[in-house]
Design a protein around this motif. Structure first.
Motif: not given
Length: 76
Positions: A1-9, A21-36
């Motif tokens: 899990x990334x230390x970057x915060x999810x957007x408020x929404x 047990x899903x995860x998310x991480x920040x991409x280099x373009x500023x988006x959030x990748x959501x993984x199963x």
């Protein structure tokens, strides 16, 4: 899990992802990748969504890929 915060929404989604047990991480373009739980990237969320439909479409993709949302779950 990334230390970057999810957007408020998307912050209400964080505990739901962790529970299943899903995860998310920040991409280099500023988006959030959501993984199963297996680590496969299911979808990307915009860091700043420009349209209300993008959030609904993302939730639909997550549900189609096995994420179970609690009854009455809504994002702002």
């Amino acid at each position: 899990m990334s230390t970057k915060q999810l957007p408020k929404s998307l912050r209400k989604l964080k505990p739901v992802l962790r529970e299943q047990d899903w995860a998310y991480e920040a991409t280099s373009k500023g988006h959030i990748a959501i993984m199963d739980a297996s680590g496969r990237t299911v979808t990307h969320a915009a860091g700043t969504a420009s349209d209300w439909r993008s959030t609904r479409n993302m939730l639909a993709i997550l549900k189609r890929n096995g994420l179970v949302l609690p009854p009455g779950f809504k994002l702002d």
